[in-house]
Design a protein around this motif. Structure first.
Motif, PDB file in Angstrom:
ATOM      1  N   LYS A 260       1.398  -3.912  17.496  1.00 40.80           N
ATOM      2  CA  LYS A 260       0.095  -4.450  17.102  1.00 40.80           C
ATOM      3  C   LYS A 260      -0.449  -3.711  15.889  1.00 40.80           C
ATOM      4  O   LYS A 260      -0.931  -4.330  14.918  1.00 40.80           O
ATOM      5  N   LEU A 261      -0.365  -2.372  15.906  1.00 37.96           N
ATOM      6  CA  LEU A 261      -0.844  -1.586  14.774  1.00 37.96           C
ATOM      7  C   LEU A 261       0.015  -1.813  13.531  1.00 37.96           C
ATOM      8  O   LEU A 261      -0.499  -1.816  12.400  1.00 37.96           O
ATOM      9  N   LEU A 262       1.317  -2.014  13.718  1.00 39.87           N
ATOM     10  CA  LEU A 262       2.202  -2.285  12.585  1.00 39.87           C
ATOM     11  C   LEU A 262       1.854  -3.608  11.915  1.00 39.87           C
ATOM     12  O   LEU A 262       1.856  -3.720  10.679  1.00 39.87           O
ATOM     13  N   VAL A 263       1.547  -4.628  12.719  1.00 41.34           N
ATOM     14  CA  VAL A 263       1.168  -5.936  12.175  1.00 41.34           C
ATOM     15  C   VAL A 263      -0.109  -5.805  11.358  1.00 41.34           C
ATOM     16  O   VAL A 263      -0.210  -6.324  10.232  1.00 41.34           O
ATOM     17  N   GLU A 264      -1.107  -5.110  11.906  1.00 42.59           N
ATOM     18  CA  GLU A 264      -2.370  -4.921  11.188  1.00 42.59           C
ATOM     19  C   GLU A 264      -2.148  -4.139   9.897  1.00 42.59           C
ATOM     20  O   GLU A 264      -2.742  -4.460   8.858  1.00 42.59           O
ATOM     21  N   HIS A 265      -1.285  -3.132   9.966  1.00 47.12           N
ATOM     22  CA  HIS A 265      -1.010  -2.314   8.779  1.00 47.12           C
ATOM     23  C   HIS A 265      -0.285  -3.126   7.711  1.00 47.12           C
ATOM     24  O   HIS A 265      -0.598  -3.013   6.513  1.00 47.12           O
ATOM     25  N   GLN A 266       0.665  -3.953   8.118  1.00 44.72           N
ATOM     26  CA  GLN A 266       1.407  -4.760   7.152  1.00 44.72           C
ATOM     27  C   GLN A 266       0.496  -5.762   6.445  1.00 44.72           C
ATOM     28  O   GLN A 266       0.641  -6.012   5.239  1.00 44.72           O
ATOM     29  N   MET A 267      -0.452  -6.324   7.175  1.00 45.17           N
ATOM     30  CA  MET A 267      -1.365  -7.303   6.587  1.00 45.17           C
ATOM     31  C   MET A 267      -2.284  -6.650   5.550  1.00 45.17           C
ATOM     32  O   MET A 267      -2.699  -7.304   4.587  1.00 45.17           O
ATOM     33  N   SER A 268      -2.607  -5.392   5.734  1.00 49.15           N
ATOM     34  CA  SER A 268      -3.481  -4.703   4.789  1.00 49.15           C
ATOM     35  C   SER A 268      -2.712  -4.006   3.666  1.00 49.15           C
ATOM     36  O   SER A 268      -3.322  -3.489   2.728  1.00 49.15           O
ATOM     37  N   GLN A 269      -1.392  -3.996   3.766  1.00 44.32           N
ATOM     38  CA  GLN A 269      -0.563  -3.296   2.793  1.00 44.32           C
ATOM     39  C   GLN A 269      -0.381  -4.142   1.538  1.00 44.32           C
ATOM     40  O   GLN A 269      -0.006  -5.313   1.618  1.00 44.32           O
ATOM     41  N   PRO A 270      -0.637  -3.592   0.340  1.00 43.48           N
ATOM     42  CA  PRO A 270      -0.406  -4.348  -0.900  1.00 43.48           C
ATOM     43  C   PRO A 270       1.083  -4.564  -1.137  1.00 43.48           C
ATOM     44  O   PRO A 270       1.925  -3.811  -0.650  1.00 43.48           O
ATOM     45  N   GLU A 271       1.418  -5.582  -1.900  1.00 36.54           N
ATOM     46  CA  GLU A 271       2.826  -5.892  -2.188  1.00 36.54           C
ATOM     47  C   GLU A 271       3.415  -4.862  -3.144  1.00 36.54           C
ATOM     48  O   GLU A 271       2.707  -4.229  -3.926  1.00 36.54           O
ATOM     49  N   GLY A 272       4.740  -4.717  -3.056  1.00 34.23           N
ATOM     50  CA  GLY A 272       5.443  -3.818  -3.970  1.00 34.23           C
ATOM     51  C   GLY A 272       5.848  -2.495  -3.373  1.00 34.23           C
ATOM     52  O   GLY A 272       6.632  -1.756  -3.976  1.00 34.23           O
ATOM     53  N   ASN A 273       5.320  -2.137  -2.188  1.00 31.54           N
ATOM     54  CA  ASN A 273       5.696  -0.892  -1.536  1.00 31.54           C
ATOM     55  C   ASN A 273       6.473  -1.217  -0.264  1.00 31.54           C
ATOM     56  O   ASN A 273       5.899  -1.666   0.725  1.00 31.54           O
ATOM     57  N   PRO A 274       7.792  -0.980  -0.254  1.00 37.22           N
ATOM     58  CA  PRO A 274       8.596  -1.344   0.918  1.00 37.22           C
ATOM     59  C   PRO A 274       8.474  -0.359   2.075  1.00 37.22           C
ATOM     60  O   PRO A 274       8.933  -0.651   3.182  1.00 37.22           O
ATOM     61  N   TYR A 275       7.881   0.818   1.853  1.00 33.91           N
ATOM     62  CA  TYR A 275       7.822   1.847   2.884  1.00 33.91           C
ATOM     63  C   TYR A 275       6.587   1.680   3.767  1.00 33.91           C
ATOM     64  O   TYR A 275       5.501   1.356   3.282  1.00 33.91           O
ATOM     65  N   VAL A 276       6.781   1.938   5.058  1.00 29.22           N
ATOM     66  CA  VAL A 276       5.706   1.731   6.027  1.00 29.22           C
ATOM     67  C   VAL A 276       4.641   2.814   5.907  1.00 29.22           C
ATOM     68  O   VAL A 276       3.444   2.524   5.931  1.00 29.22           O
ATOM     69  N   PHE A 277       5.055   4.079   5.746  1.00 31.14           N
ATOM     70  CA  PHE A 277       4.105   5.189   5.823  1.00 31.14           C
ATOM     71  C   PHE A 277       3.867   5.909   4.504  1.00 31.14           C
ATOM     72  O   PHE A 277       3.045   6.826   4.460  1.00 31.14           O
ATOM     73  N   VAL A 278       4.564   5.548   3.450  1.00 36.25           N
ATOM     74  CA  VAL A 278       4.334   6.194   2.158  1.00 36.25           C
ATOM     75  C   VAL A 278       3.146   5.512   1.474  1.00 36.25           C
ATOM     76  O   VAL A 278       3.198   4.315   1.212  1.00 36.25           O
ATOM     77  N   PRO A 279       2.062   6.251   1.186  1.00 30.52           N
ATOM     78  CA  PRO A 279       0.903   5.638   0.527  1.00 30.52           C
ATOM     79  C   PRO A 279       1.270   5.043  -0.825  1.00 30.52           C
ATOM     80  O   PRO A 279       2.212   5.495  -1.485  1.00 30.52           O
ATOM     81  N   VAL A 280       0.516   4.039  -1.241  1.00 31.30           N
ATOM     82  CA  VAL A 280       0.816   3.330  -2.487  1.00 31.30           C
ATOM     83  C   VAL A 280       0.801   4.278  -3.676  1.00 31.30           C
ATOM     84  O   VAL A 280       1.707   4.253  -4.524  1.00 31.30           O
ATOM     85  N   ALA A 281      -0.209   5.133  -3.758  1.00 29.22           N
ATOM     86  CA  ALA A 281      -0.312   6.058  -4.890  1.00 29.22           C
ATOM     87  C   ALA A 281       0.880   7.009  -4.931  1.00 29.22           C
ATOM     88  O   ALA A 281       1.428   7.288  -6.007  1.00 29.22           O
TER      89      ALA A 281
END
Length: 412
Positions: A260-281
């Protein structure tokens, strides 16, 4: 002394007779099979001995070199075959060994030098466990040298490292796990770009190592089957090279809460970053670094800087005095065994090379087991039924605060 020439019998095609053969390897590494064309054993043994002398006269003596040069040669030969961290530990062990016994000829290394090195390390107040690791690395180096025919014999083969007392295995209680997740939520609200709550829950559900979690991509998550695939990464445009410890690829379970938390995280994640836990910056910075310089496996070990500092702040916020992120992994593995998984199953899920590693370093005795043992001792002293005291708890005994829907689930 190792024989250079081997004598064997080769039967004829009809199986009614045989002849002797000599097997050997020349100086250029080419294998030879020489037929003696007879079946006279005494004559064949004499010919084998003569060929042995011929080869030994032409075989050069083991290379003589300073210990520092020998170690440097060994590092060059093994680079790329072992993890960069292991290579670094071996290099430090080599330096300490040279500092202890001097830069002598490698052919002069003896067993007593190993004993002197152990005492040298202990005098420097190094722990027995650290000394044992250094001895392990050194013995591996000399073993490889013997296999390469650089040494006639392994000088430290029988050297025994100091005995290491088994340390206490730290695991988090159910309440501490709950507090850690709540503290992680508060830490995220203060502006942390990392989903620490999800990271903690994932570790408690899967027992994944920190490096495995930080190198997990969205392609590794199977939402339909509620699993995560721990797999190595190749050096591509969007991912950097990364190797699993012990090269053990495996599939691990996810809990409903984690999914459930992974789904919510994926929906809020911007495109272009394939890693689950590495911040965009952080991901953009690594990509920029890769474009400007060479990105090696060694440099790619820490996709998140100051990881331990962040976790320690969360731990302190949760009111927990001691503990590391790796203790979450130990907690998961201990819970699996408590819930009925066999040691072999836990060893496979953990990705350990041996079951001894699982038992020695990861499985703690939970408080509920200690309480049950105490109750059994009290019952035995009073003459009561131990079996009744140790019965499995029924539905009414289960704690409502922390329900368990699966062997991997440890949190509400």
């Amino acid at each position: 002394m190792k024989k250079l020439v081997r004598l064997r019998m080769r039967p004829s095609r009809d199986g009614k007779s045989f002849r002797y053969m000599l097997d050997y390897v020349d100086q250029d590494g080419r294998r030879h099979q020489l037929s003696l064309s007879h079946a006279d054993k005494r004559r064949a043994e004499r010919q084998r001995y003569e060929k042995e002398l011929e080869l030994r006269m032409n075989v050069a003596e083991p290379i003589s070199m300073k210990l520092s040069d020998f170690f440097r040669d060994s590092l060059v030969r093994t680079k790329g075959q072992v993890r960069a961290t292991s290579l670094g530990e071996t290099k430090r062990s080599m330096k300490d060994f040279v500092d202890c016994i001097g830069d002598i000829d490698v052919q002069e290394v003896r067993y007593e030098h190993g004993e002197r090195f152990i005492q040298y390390c202990l005098d420097r107040k190094l722990s027995a466990g650290t000394v044992a690791k250094k001895i392990k690395h050194l013995k591996r180096v000399f073993q490889l040298a013997e296999d390469r025919d650089q040494l006639d014999c392994h000088p430290l083969r029988r050297l025994k490292p100091p005995k290491v007392a088994k340390g206490k295995i730290r695991v988090f209680t159910d309440q501490e796990c709950h507090n850690l997740c709540r503290a992680a939520q508060q830490y995220e609200e203060k502006g942390s770009p990392v989903r620490w709550e999800l990271l903690i829950r994932m570790c408690l559900a899967t027992g994944m190592r920190r490096g495995e979690l930080m190198n997990t991509t969205w392609r590794n998550i199977d939402f339909a089957n509620m699993t995560v695939d721990v797999s190595p990464k190749k050096d591509r445009i969007d991912t950097w090279e990364w190797h699993i410890k012990d090269t053990d690829r495996r599939t691990l379970p996810l809990t409903a809460d984690s999914v459930k938390l992974l789904v919510e995280h994926q929906m809020s994640q911007p495109e272009g970053n394939p890693y689950v836990f590495v911040p965009v910056a952080r991901y953009d910075r690594i990509q920029e670094y890769r474009r400007s310089r060479e990105w090696t496996v060694d440099k790619g070990r820490s996709p998140l800087s100051k990881f331990c500092d962040h976790f320690n702040k969360i731990r302190q916020l949760a009111g927990i005095e001691v503990g590391t992120f790796h203790d979450l992994r130990r907690t998961c593995l201990t819970n699996w065994v408590t819930q009925g998984l066999s040691l072999h199953e836990v060893k496979e899920l953990a990705g350990h090379a041996s079951i001894e590693t699982t038992e020695r370093f990861y499985l703690a005795v939970r408080k509920d087991v200690v309480d049950r043992a105490r109750a059994a001792s009290e019952a035995s002293r009073k003459g009561e039924s131990v079996a009744r005291v140790l019965r499995a708890p029924d539905e009414s005994d289960k704690i409502e605060e922390l329900p368990r829907t699966s062997a991997a689930k440890t949190m509400p």
